[in-house]
Design an enzyme around this catalytic site. Structure first.
Site, PDB file in Angstrom:
ATOM      1  N   GLU A  13       0.880  -1.121   0.108  1.00 24.45           N
ATOM      2  CA  GLU A  13       0.030  -0.157  -0.020  1.00 24.45           C
ATOM      3  C   GLU A  13       0.934   1.127  -0.029  1.00 24.45           C
ATOM      4  OE1 GLU A  13      -3.430   0.172   2.651  1.00 24.45           O
ATOM      5  OE2 GLU A  13      -3.548  -2.084   2.675  1.00 24.45           O
ATOM      6  N   ASP A  84      -2.227  -4.582   3.227  1.00 25.17           N
ATOM      7  CA  ASP A  84      -2.404  -4.691   4.902  1.00 25.17           C
ATOM      8  C   ASP A  84      -3.286  -5.816   5.044  1.00 25.17           C
ATOM      9  OD1 ASP A  84      -0.479  -2.459   4.749  1.00 25.17           O
ATOM     10  OD2 ASP A  84      -2.192  -1.213   5.667  1.00 25.17           O
ATOM     11  N   ASP A  86      -5.911  -6.388   6.860  1.00 19.32           N
ATOM     12  CA  ASP A  86      -7.197  -6.194   7.498  1.00 19.32           C
ATOM     13  C   ASP A  86      -8.281  -5.942   6.526  1.00 19.32           C
ATOM     14  OD1 ASP A  86      -6.656  -3.716   6.321  1.00 19.32           O
ATOM     15  OD2 ASP A  86      -6.274  -2.611   8.189  1.00 19.32           O
ATOM     16  N   GLU A  88      -9.863  -3.542   4.991  1.00 16.10           N
ATOM     17  CA  GLU A  88      -9.599  -2.558   3.969  1.00 16.10           C
ATOM     18  C   GLU A  88      -8.375  -3.140   3.029  1.00 16.10           C
ATOM     19  OE1 GLU A  88     -11.429   0.291   3.106  1.00 16.10           O
ATOM     20  OE2 GLU A  88     -12.722  -0.424   5.274  1.00 16.10           O
ATOM     21  N   TYR A 311       5.128   1.780  10.858  1.00 19.83           N
ATOM     22  CA  TYR A 311       4.016   2.462  10.253  1.00 19.83           C
ATOM     23  C   TYR A 311       3.202   2.936  11.532  1.00 19.83           C
ATOM     24  CZ  TYR A 311       0.362   3.311   6.951  1.00 19.83           C
ATOM     25  OH  TYR A 311      -0.557   3.947   6.464  1.00 19.83           O
ATOM     26  N   ARG A 313       0.193   4.451  11.156  1.00 23.81           N
ATOM     27  CA  ARG A 313      -1.492   4.465  11.575  1.00 23.81           C
ATOM     28  C   ARG A 313      -1.620   3.078  11.871  1.00 23.81           C
ATOM     29  NH1 ARG A 313      -1.338   8.576   7.306  1.00 23.81           N
ATOM     30  NH2 ARG A 313      -0.547   6.829   5.763  1.00 23.81           N
ATOM     31  N   HIS A 357      -0.797  -3.916  11.630  1.00 27.28           N
ATOM     32  CA  HIS A 357       0.491  -3.482  11.768  1.00 27.28           C
ATOM     33  C   HIS A 357       0.978  -3.642  13.267  1.00 27.28           C
ATOM     34  CE1 HIS A 357      -0.320  -1.194   7.972  1.00 27.28           C
ATOM     35  NE2 HIS A 357      -1.366  -1.052   8.443  1.00 27.28           N
TER      36      HIS A 357
END
Length: 687
Positions: A13, A84, A86, A88, A311, A313, A357
């Site tokens: 991403e 990622d 998850d 999303e 990361y 976020r 993450h």
DNA sequence: CAGTGAGCGAGCTTCCGCTTGACTT
């Protein structure tokens, strides 16, 4: 490397991640970044009836990037979707396949890793899987639901609030709840009635000749009252004060208790934002911008750019194994084995955490703040140092504190027996505090415990002074950015990537103002919150929001069909909105302006208005009365009218009448001119 | 620096989440 060697394609991403992963994988792989989502619903699309064959009408939002991916895929044997791990991220992988038509090309592999270490990446590539359509569908449901709630809610506001459409007022699953708690808090503050109470303290001195030590003790019990003393008026306070001034003091009881203070877990997005606000007064968005710089990394002399932190976020407090061992090594060499707690793993509290993450930590413990100081700006260094210290502290031993409590009997001349209490605490072992002591929230009560002299039961003490201070209970404080974000996270509302922007949204809509960096709702904000709470109560209810999250989870687990879920949701919701449109009264425009304390000559209140140049005072009877009074440059209009305004106001009022709008306008303009010349003369005085 | 705003109603905006860049005001 020859050119005919096939290079497999890997998609992640973020570009920084692509760089790092590329380094681990070597020359046989091309690693590209999707830069987030690559498709979305068209801007003008709104949900209506959804049938069982529903397909969300996506459009590509990154055409050139998709073309690039298509091209790279042509030259690849395999395509690895490494977005990622998850909801999303899974959806991004699927959207990539759909947008770049990767499905009919090659060998498609979905790979996931929760930390960017060589080992984790190799491990992930050794165990590829298929795209999990359940997870993808949960994301589609989330997306469609947010669009429907947001657009229908916004439309409702436009129909009920004058000028709402022009101002672009909005409602949404996350922003509306954020607004509501700010408004609710304001109402609590308005309704709050301060209660008087008195705090009585005595300064006492030890009697031993060589070591006279003064300390203070506060009233703990009053004869005839059970529990904490309640003193709510002056005469009661003075009576007790008088008794204590004529009393004999003797130590009745000494207790000592050992307490342990545990280090806090490594940072997540929300705790980083909160702590940076407390320690440095950084806004959430400023913190994120600085963290992004640290993540993208610095270029040391003659080397590759190097990311300094993981990361930023994230909702996870997990640390990679190599980080745990690096930290342990550092602690042992710097402070000794007594200070190492051994690998300590923290559980994530937030129920909605997706843990895609790691926690936010330095990529290398070896990059001490001292060592990399020269490469960083001062704000980068401050944030980095805080992250570095908290990461290491999380692996250090507890601090051990000795808490002492001393009850002292005060026997007054009239025979009444009071007890006053002194508390003290001494740090026996500093543990993690050797490295990192956290700045506390200013709302938090700081305990004023001091070090006490050693006291024994039966010791006599000499009274120095007795003080009685009048106090009043305080209303709950308004929310700061950090408080608000913490609340949203606790409720499982919003995500690490959106908290900073949510705050921006409710400010941009002028739903809230800041007063000393705390949120105060505007009249419009209150009207919006009230309208939604009364008429579309579902989206304003945190319990309801939580139940949606649970449904999304059950879609992700394959236990529920996503289209059914949307049908079940939107059926009642659309009805709720349409009855709301019928029943709700249009908000009168007077409710949307903020009254000042001053009245215009016609008897109407002057109101505080917003123009594109800033705030100013205008007559509530606009447009009949055109009186307008500026704030002085650099000053913001508040509820009060400053002295300087008053001068202008009086001048204006003398000549203004509602019946003569032209005259009023002229007068207001004149007043402004005067203000300008006065300011200029001031300027001249200075120079 | 000056000077601001409302409603009208034709034609637009509005959501949440994922991620950075830059085809100038």
């Amino acid at each position: 490397m020859t050119t005919d060697v096939k290079r497999d394609l890997v998609i992640v991403e973020s570009p920084s991640k692509a760089r790092t992963v590329g380094r681990f994988l070597g020359k046989n792989y091309v690693v590209l970044a999707s830069m987030g989502h690559v498709r979305d619903l068209p801007k003008d699309w709104d949900v209506e009836d959804i049938d069982i064959n529903f397909q969300a009408p996506y459009i590509n939002t990154k055409k050139t990037l998709i073309a690039e991916i298509k091209k790279a895929a042509k030259h690849a044997e395999s395509v690895y979707l490494a977005t990622d791990p998850d909801r999303e991220g899974e959806a991004i992988s699927w959207h990539l396949v759909e947008a770049a038509k990767l499905g009919n090309s090659k060998d498609l592999k979905r790979v996931v890793f929760h930390e960017i270490t060589d080992a984790a990446v190799q491990e992930a590539f050794a165990h590829p899987r298929q795209i999990d359509m359940h997870l993808v569908n949960a994301q589609q449901a989330r997306r469609v639901l947010d669009r429907g709630v947001g657009y229908k809610g916004s439309n409702f506001l436009w129909s009920k609030i004058p000028g709402g459409r022009r101002k672009g007022l909005s409602a949404g699953r996350v922003q509306s709840i954020a607004l509501k708690i700010i408004v609710d808090r304001e109402r609590e503050i308005e309704a709050f009635k301060p209660q008087e109470y008195w705090v009585i303290t005595a300064d006492l001195q030890t009697q031993s000749a060589q070591n006279k030590h003064i300390f203070s003790a506060s009233l703990k019990t009053v004869p005839g009252q059970k529990g904490k003393p309640i003193i709510n008026n002056e005469s009661a306070a003075m009576e007790i004060k008088g008794d204590l001034e004529r009393a004999v003091y003797k130590v009745a009881n000494v207790t000592r208790r050992e307490a342990r203070q545990r280090a806090r877990p490594p940072f997540t997005t929300s705790t980083l934002q909160q702590q940076a606000a407390r320690s440095f007064r950084f806004s959430a968005s400023r913190t994120m911008r600085i963290a992004q710089d640290l993540y993208e990394g610095i270029v040391k002399q003659n080397s590759e750019p190097e990311g300094l932190i993981t990361y930023m976020r994230t909702d996870s407090t997990n640390l990679a194994e190599n980080a745990l061992s690096e930290a342990e090594k550092h602690i042992i060499t710097q402070y000794g084995a007594d200070y190492s707690s051994g690998p300590r793993r923290y559980k994530t509290k937030s129920k909605s955490a997706q843990e895609a993450h790691e926690a936010i930590r330095p990529t290398s413990i070896d990059n001490t703040p001292e060592k990399i100081k020269q490469y960083l700006s001062s704000e980068q260094l401050r944030l980095y140092t805080m992250i570095w210290k908290r990461t290491i502290a999380s692996q250090m031993t507890d601090a051990i504190v000795d808490n002492t409590g001393v009850d002292i009997k005060a026997i007054a001349t009239n025979g009444k027996e009071y007890i006053v209490r002194a508390t003290g605490s001494v740090i026996k072992f500093d543990g993690y505090r050797k490295l990192y002591i956290e700045t506390q929230d200013e709302d938090a009560q700081n305990d004023d415990s001091e070090q006490l002299p050693s006291l024994l039961e039966g010791d006599s003490l000499e009274k120095q002074t007795v003080e009685a201070n009048q106090k009043f209970t305080q209303p709950p404080p308004r929310f700061t950015e950090a408080n608000l974000i913490r609340f949203l996270e606790e409720q499982g509302i919003g995500r690490p990537s959106t908290w900073a922007t949510i705050v921006g949204t409710i400010e941009k809509r002028q739903y809230v103002d800041r007063e000393k960096s705390r949120f105060k709702p505007t009249p419009t904000g209150m009207a919006v919150s009230d309208l939604l709470t009364k008429h579309i109560s579902s989206i304003m209810d945190t319990g309801f929001t939580a139940s949606i999250e649970a449904k999304l989870d059950s879609i992700a687990d394959g236990d529920q069909n996503w289209i059914n879920m949307l049908q079940e949701f939107f059926g009642p919701f659309v009805k709720e909105v349409s009855t709301a449109k019928e029943k709700a009264d249009r908000v009168p425009s007077q409710r949307l302006v903020q009254l000042s304390d001053e009245k215009c000559v016609g008897g109407d209140y002057l109101v505080i208005r917003q123009s594109r140049y800033g705030k100013f005072l205008g007559c509530g009877k606009f447009p009949e009365c055109r009186v307008a009074i500026s704030t002085r440059p650099g000053e913001r209009a508040s509820g009060e009218v400053t002295e300087n305004w008053k001068v202008d106001w009086e001048t204006a009022m003398e000549n203004c009448a509602i019946a003569h709008p032209e005259a009023a306008a002229a007068v207001a303009a004149e007043a402004n001119k005067k203000r300008g010349s006065r300011k200029n003369s001031k300027k001249r005085d200075k120079t």
